[in-house]
Design a protein around this motif. Structure first.
Motif, mmCIF file in Angstrom:
data_model
loop_
_atom_site.group_PDB
_atom_site.id
_atom_site.type_symbol
_atom_site.label_atom_id
_atom_site.label_comp_id
_atom_site.label_asym_id
_atom_site.label_seq_id
_atom_site.Cartn_x
_atom_site.Cartn_y
_atom_site.Cartn_z
ATOM 1 N N TRP A 269 -19.465 -1.834 3.806
ATOM 2 C CA TRP A 269 -18.310 -1.394 3.007
ATOM 3 C C TRP A 269 -18.762 -0.948 1.621
ATOM 4 O O TRP A 269 -18.317 0.099 1.125
ATOM 5 C CB TRP A 269 -17.305 -2.540 2.891
ATOM 6 C CG TRP A 269 -16.269 -2.313 1.825
ATOM 7 C CD1 TRP A 269 -15.106 -1.613 1.943
ATOM 8 C CD2 TRP A 269 -16.333 -2.777 0.469
ATOM 9 N NE1 TRP A 269 -14.438 -1.611 0.743
ATOM 10 C CE2 TRP A 269 -15.164 -2.315 -0.181
ATOM 11 C CE3 TRP A 269 -17.259 -3.534 -0.251
ATOM 12 C CZ2 TRP A 269 -14.902 -2.593 -1.517
ATOM 13 C CZ3 TRP A 269 -17.009 -3.807 -1.580
ATOM 14 C CH2 TRP A 269 -15.832 -3.342 -2.207
ATOM 15 N N TYR B 55 -13.262 2.260 -6.650
ATOM 16 C CA TYR B 55 -12.844 1.248 -5.698
ATOM 17 C C TYR B 55 -13.860 0.112 -5.649
ATOM 18 O O TYR B 55 -15.070 0.333 -5.694
ATOM 19 C CB TYR B 55 -12.677 1.862 -4.312
ATOM 20 C CG TYR B 55 -11.481 2.761 -4.198
ATOM 21 C CD1 TYR B 55 -10.200 2.232 -4.135
ATOM 22 C CD2 TYR B 55 -11.625 4.148 -4.157
ATOM 23 C CE1 TYR B 55 -9.084 3.060 -4.043
ATOM 24 C CE2 TYR B 55 -10.519 4.975 -4.053
ATOM 25 C CZ TYR B 55 -9.252 4.427 -3.997
ATOM 26 O OH TYR B 55 -8.157 5.247 -3.909
ATOM 27 N N LEU C 145 -5.827 5.209 -2.508
ATOM 28 C CA LEU C 145 -6.145 4.889 -1.115
ATOM 29 C C LEU C 145 -6.460 3.395 -0.987
ATOM 30 O O LEU C 145 -6.979 2.778 -1.915
ATOM 31 C CB LEU C 145 -7.351 5.716 -0.655
ATOM 32 C CG LEU C 145 -7.141 7.226 -0.550
ATOM 33 C CD1 LEU C 145 -8.470 7.922 -0.273
ATOM 34 C CD2 LEU C 145 -6.129 7.550 0.546
ATOM 35 N N THR D 93 -13.878 7.919 -8.313
ATOM 36 C CA THR D 93 -13.009 6.744 -8.307
ATOM 37 C C THR D 93 -13.826 5.483 -8.599
ATOM 38 O O THR D 93 -15.031 5.551 -8.820
ATOM 39 C CB THR D 93 -12.297 6.627 -6.948
ATOM 40 O OG1 THR D 93 -13.281 6.669 -5.898
ATOM 41 C CG2 THR D 93 -11.322 7.784 -6.753
ATOM 42 N N PHE E 277 -18.194 7.119 -1.671
ATOM 43 C CA PHE E 277 -16.886 7.736 -1.906
ATOM 44 C C PHE E 277 -16.590 7.811 -3.393
ATOM 45 O O PHE E 277 -16.096 8.837 -3.892
ATOM 46 C CB PHE E 277 -15.792 6.949 -1.187
ATOM 47 C CG PHE E 277 -14.423 7.552 -1.345
ATOM 48 C CD1 PHE E 277 -13.981 8.518 -0.461
ATOM 49 C CD2 PHE E 277 -13.581 7.157 -2.379
ATOM 50 C CE1 PHE E 277 -12.723 9.090 -0.608
ATOM 51 C CE2 PHE E 277 -12.328 7.713 -2.533
ATOM 52 C CZ PHE E 277 -11.893 8.684 -1.642
ATOM 53 N N ASN E 278 -16.867 6.733 -4.115
ATOM 54 C CA ASN E 278 -16.630 6.731 -5.566
ATOM 55 C C ASN E 278 -17.417 7.839 -6.262
ATOM 56 O O ASN E 278 -16.905 8.529 -7.158
ATOM 57 C CB ASN E 278 -17.026 5.380 -6.159
ATOM 58 C CG ASN E 278 -16.025 4.280 -5.845
ATOM 59 O OD1 ASN E 278 -14.887 4.549 -5.467
ATOM 60 N ND2 ASN E 278 -16.449 3.039 -5.996
ATOM 61 N N GLU F 147 0.823 -1.213 0.000
ATOM 62 C CA GLU F 147 0.000 0.000 0.000
ATOM 63 C C GLU F 147 0.855 1.260 0.000
ATOM 64 O O GLU F 147 0.558 2.227 -0.704
ATOM 65 C CB GLU F 147 -0.926 -0.024 1.202
ATOM 66 C CG GLU F 147 -2.040 -1.060 1.081
ATOM 67 C CD GLU F 147 -2.895 -1.129 2.320
ATOM 68 O OE1 GLU F 147 -2.530 -0.479 3.325
ATOM 69 O OE2 GLU F 147 -3.929 -1.818 2.289
ATOM 70 N N ASP G 50 -7.753 -4.728 0.008
ATOM 71 C CA ASP G 50 -6.840 -3.987 0.874
ATOM 72 C C ASP G 50 -7.155 -4.223 2.344
ATOM 73 O O ASP G 50 -6.264 -4.152 3.200
ATOM 74 C CB ASP G 50 -6.927 -2.480 0.585
ATOM 75 C CG ASP G 50 -6.490 -2.130 -0.823
ATOM 76 O OD1 ASP G 50 -5.499 -2.722 -1.292
ATOM 77 O OD2 ASP G 50 -7.136 -1.281 -1.452
ATOM 78 N N LEU G 51 -8.423 -4.484 2.644
ATOM 79 C CA LEU G 51 -8.849 -4.694 4.027
ATOM 80 C C LEU G 51 -8.690 -6.141 4.464
ATOM 81 O O LEU G 51 -8.411 -6.422 5.627
ATOM 82 C CB LEU G 51 -10.311 -4.263 4.181
ATOM 83 C CG LEU G 51 -10.659 -2.842 3.737
ATOM 84 C CD1 LEU G 51 -12.149 -2.582 3.946
ATOM 85 C CD2 LEU G 51 -9.840 -1.826 4.506
ATOM 86 N N LEU H 150 -8.798 1.264 -0.286
ATOM 87 C CA LEU H 150 -10.228 1.124 -0.052
ATOM 88 C C LEU H 150 -10.845 -0.092 -0.736
ATOM 89 O O LEU H 150 -12.028 -0.360 -0.556
ATOM 90 C CB LEU H 150 -10.972 2.393 -0.506
ATOM 91 C CG LEU H 150 -10.640 3.669 0.273
ATOM 92 C CD1 LEU H 150 -11.458 4.840 -0.267
ATOM 93 C CD2 LEU H 150 -10.894 3.488 1.755
ATOM 94 N N HIS H 151 -10.060 -0.811 -1.535
ATOM 95 C CA HIS H 151 -10.566 -2.057 -2.086
ATOM 96 C C HIS H 151 -10.767 -3.063 -0.958
ATOM 97 O O HIS H 151 -10.069 -3.029 0.062
ATOM 98 C CB HIS H 151 -9.586 -2.637 -3.112
ATOM 99 C CG HIS H 151 -9.551 -1.899 -4.409
ATOM 100 N ND1 HIS H 151 -10.578 -1.951 -5.329
ATOM 101 C CD2 HIS H 151 -8.602 -1.083 -4.947
ATOM 102 C CE1 HIS H 151 -10.265 -1.217 -6.388
ATOM 103 N NE2 HIS H 151 -9.073 -0.675 -6.176
ATOM 104 N N VAL I 69 -18.208 2.768 0.096
ATOM 105 C CA VAL I 69 -17.308 2.941 -1.042
ATOM 106 C C VAL I 69 -18.055 3.484 -2.258
ATOM 107 O O VAL I 69 -17.518 4.289 -3.022
ATOM 108 C CB VAL I 69 -16.598 1.611 -1.361
ATOM 109 C CG1 VAL I 69 -15.823 1.703 -2.667
ATOM 110 C CG2 VAL I 69 -15.655 1.241 -0.233
#
Length: 236
Positions: A167, A182, A73, A180, A174-175, A60, A79-80, A75-76, A171
């Motif tokens: 989530w 994600y 970032l 974005t 946010f997208n 990351e 990634d978590l 945020l996928h 997301v």
């Protein structure tokens, strides 16, 4: 030495090698969890969890670009998942084990089989980081479930569905605000994936959600059935 001009190609030599190593690791962690003493398996879990967290953090930080912060970032869901897997290995808490099981055996496995990887082939750092991230989560899921006996349940299924749904909503918002993509919730990846079979946006999100719900239920059912039948077999 870490980079090559040759681009990564799905199901090329390097990809098949990674898949073979992933399968070998699955078998190894099942045997380790079943045959090692509890003290040894616990230490191996702590070590594996630490490796997962450090590898994911390194990837990351390497990918983070201050000039393109919204697009880089972590945020996928992938990634978590490594941090959840590390936490599960460190603590063996049921909720974290459940998330690792469902995310690892479906989402991380899908990433190994249909990698969204636009970059250099082995031994490029992006190649190594991408496949290490996903293979380690799969190994953690297998080690916790078949090696250490943390069996999935409907309670863990419901928890995973709830957290994954939260989530997705966050997301998506946010997208929409940042422009974005994600989680590939706003558009399909440029490389071939299972989403190509599920129709155009936004309908592929509905199909994907249904497939996930049904798929997670199917990999929960055998554990619940075996748990329900266990008392009946005990007198034998």
């Amino acid at each position: 030495m870490w980079f090559t001009a040759r681009p990564f190609t799905a199901y090329g030599t390097s990809h098949w090698t990674v898949l073979a190593l992933a399968v070998a690791g699955v078998a190894g962690f099942v045997l380790l969890g079943r045959r090692a003493e509890d003290r040894v398996s616990r230490r191996c879990g702590l070590l594996l969890g630490t490796v997962i967290a450090l590898v994911n953090l390194g990837v990351e930080l390497w990918l983070l670009r201050p000039s393109a912060l919204p697009e880089t970032l972590p945020l996928h869901l992938s990634d978590l998942a490594p941090y959840v897997a590390a936490y599960a290995l460190w603590t063996r808490r049921p909720g974290a084990c459940a998330l690792t099981y469902y995310w690892g055996l479906t989402l991380s496995t899908q990433s190994l089989l249909t990698p969204v990887l636009a970059g250099p082939d082995f031994p490029g750092l992006l190649f190594l980081g991408f496949f290490a991230d996903h293979a380690l989560v799969v190994w953690a899921a297998v080690f916790l479930t078949w090696g250490l006996g943390h069996r999935p349940s409907w309670r863990g299924y419901r928890l995973t569905v709830l957290i994954t749904g939260c989530w997705a909503v966050a997301v998506l918002a946010f997208n929409a605000a940042a422009g974005t993509n994600y989680g590939f919730l706003n558009a399909k990846p440029a490389t071939p994936s299972l989403l190509d079979l599920l129709g155009p946006w936004p309908w592929y999100l509905v199909s994907e959600a249904l497939l996930v719900l049904v798929g997670w239920a199917l990999i929960t059912l055998p554990w619940e059935r075996s748990h329900a039948l266990a008392p009946a077999r005990a007198p034998d």
